[in-house]
Write a protein that holds these residues in place. Structure first.
Motif, PDB file in Angstrom:
ATOM      1  N   CYS A 128       0.872  -1.033   0.056  1.00 32.68           N
ATOM      2  CA  CYS A 128       0.144   0.067  -0.098  1.00 32.68           C
ATOM      3  C   CYS A 128       0.931   1.189   0.174  1.00 32.68           C
ATOM      4  N   ASN A 129       0.462   2.275  -0.502  1.00 32.68           N
ATOM      5  CA  ASN A 129       0.912   3.547  -0.452  1.00 32.68           C
ATOM      6  C   ASN A 129       0.524   4.354   1.019  1.00 32.68           C
ATOM      7  N   GLY A 130       1.156   5.521   1.095  1.00 31.20           N
ATOM      8  CA  GLY A 130       0.664   6.572   2.131  1.00 31.20           C
ATOM      9  C   GLY A 130      -0.821   6.588   2.348  1.00 31.20           C
ATOM     10  N   TRP A 131      -1.414   6.234   3.361  1.00 31.58           N
ATOM     11  CA  TRP A 131      -2.737   6.504   3.691  1.00 31.58           C
ATOM     12  C   TRP A 131      -3.757   5.894   2.341  1.00 31.58           C
ATOM     13  N   ASP A 132      -3.341   4.661   1.950  1.00 30.94           N
ATOM     14  CA  ASP A 132      -4.039   4.035   0.985  1.00 30.94           C
ATOM     15  C   ASP A 132      -5.263   3.367   1.539  1.00 30.94           C
ATOM     16  N   GLY A 133      -6.487   3.518   1.145  1.00 27.08           N
ATOM     17  CA  GLY A 133      -7.714   3.056   1.880  1.00 27.08           C
ATOM     18  C   GLY A 133      -8.191   1.844   1.249  1.00 27.08           C
ATOM     19  N   ALA A 134      -7.619   1.105   0.195  1.00 24.21           N
ATOM     20  CA  ALA A 134      -7.974   0.304  -0.653  1.00 24.21           C
ATOM     21  C   ALA A 134      -7.043  -1.013  -0.779  1.00 24.21           C
ATOM     22  N   SER A 135      -5.789  -0.691  -0.979  1.00 23.19           N
ATOM     23  CA  SER A 135      -4.880  -2.085  -1.162  1.00 23.19           C
ATOM     24  C   SER A 135      -4.698  -2.977  -0.062  1.00 23.19           C
ATOM     25  N   LEU A 136      -4.761  -2.553   1.356  1.00 23.76           N
ATOM     26  CA  LEU A 136      -4.801  -3.461   2.480  1.00 23.76           C
ATOM     27  C   LEU A 136      -6.199  -3.492   3.025  1.00 23.76           C
ATOM     28  N   ARG A 137      -7.295  -3.626   2.106  1.00 23.34           N
ATOM     29  CA  ARG A 137      -8.588  -3.933   2.660  1.00 23.34           C
ATOM     30  C   ARG A 137      -9.256  -5.166   2.222  1.00 23.34           C
ATOM     31  N   PHE A 138      -9.583  -5.931   3.174  1.00 26.74           N
ATOM     32  CA  PHE A 138     -10.141  -7.458   2.971  1.00 26.74           C
ATOM     33  C   PHE A 138     -11.601  -7.252   2.022  1.00 26.74           C
TER      34      PHE A 138
END
Length: 236
Positions: A128-138
């Motif tokens: 994930c990039n900084g404050w990425d709200g999707a990449s590490l979402r299940f």
């Protein structure tokens, strides 16, 4: 050195065995025995945490220390606690009944290393990039990690969950545990480094918020700088 080599051999054998109870039994037509009639021999030397278990009753047994189960009639079983432990032997009799016998064993010295037992929820590599709200979402629809079932969320409650951090994008990188709506922060920003095992307790509130029955908020990890994870799991 001899005990170390032996310990590694036992570890390999136990890693092949399921961490969760094995549910399939070999059909047994030998007799309608009860649990008390299971015939087994347990050999322990000098109070060590290794017990050699041999089951003499016909049929395939399951030998367990309560946390790991080996489907066999012979097993080198490593006990995980000092003091009183219990060895469980379960079998299927001719009536189709699952019967069990328990053997108390006292451990006075932890001579053999404990195998690492883990249940993996997800494994791969995702960044994930900084404050990425999707990449590490299940979430299959809004995230890059797979959706977790409600049953998985229920199972995680009360467990210390682990997240392996492979890389971080610079010094001072933090991780936060929240949900896909960012409505609640469960674990405040915590500094992590490459190679860390980040652990946190999965609570009932997290379960209630993240399950699809609660509107599909989903479990989410976010980071100020960004990072890469490789495994999310429970370690005994």
């Amino acid at each position: 050195m001899k005990k170390l080599i032996y310990s590694l051999a036992v570890l390999f054998a136990l890693m092949l065995a399921a961490c969760d109870p094995v549910e399939e039994f070999t059909e047994n037509t030998a007799g309608n025995f009860t649990g008390d009639q299971i015939d087994a021999t347990l050999v322990q030397e000098n109070g060590d945490n290794l017990v050699q278990v041999t089951v003499h009753t016909p049929g395939t047994a399951q030998i367990s220390n309560g946390k790991q189960t080996i489907k066999a009639n012979y097993a080198d079983l490593i006990l995980r606690e000092m003091g009183l432990n219990t060895v469980y032997i379960t079998m299927l009799n001719a009536k189709g009944e699952i019967v069990e016998k328990q053997y108390p064993v006292t451990v006075t010295q932890m001579t053999y290393e404990l195998p690492v037992l883990e249940t993996v929820v997800w494994q791969g590599e995702q960044s994930c990039n900084g404050w990425d709200g999707a990449s590490l979402r299940f979430s299959d629809s809004e995230g890059k990690l797979p959706t977790l079932s409600d049953e998985t969320y229920d199972w995680m409650v009360g467990k210390k969950m682990c997240l392996d951090i492979k890389e971080v994008n610079g010094d001072g990188t933090t991780i936060r545990v929240t949900n896909g709506w960012w409505s609640t922060t469960y674990v405040e920003d915590t500094e992590v480094h490459a190679g860390d095992k980040f652990t946190f307790e999965f609570t009932q509130q997290m379960c209630d918020d993240c399950k699809k029955g609660a509107g599909g908020r989903d479990l989410l990890f976010v980071s100020n700088n960004g990072l890469t994870i490789t495994k999310f799991y429970y370690e005994l």
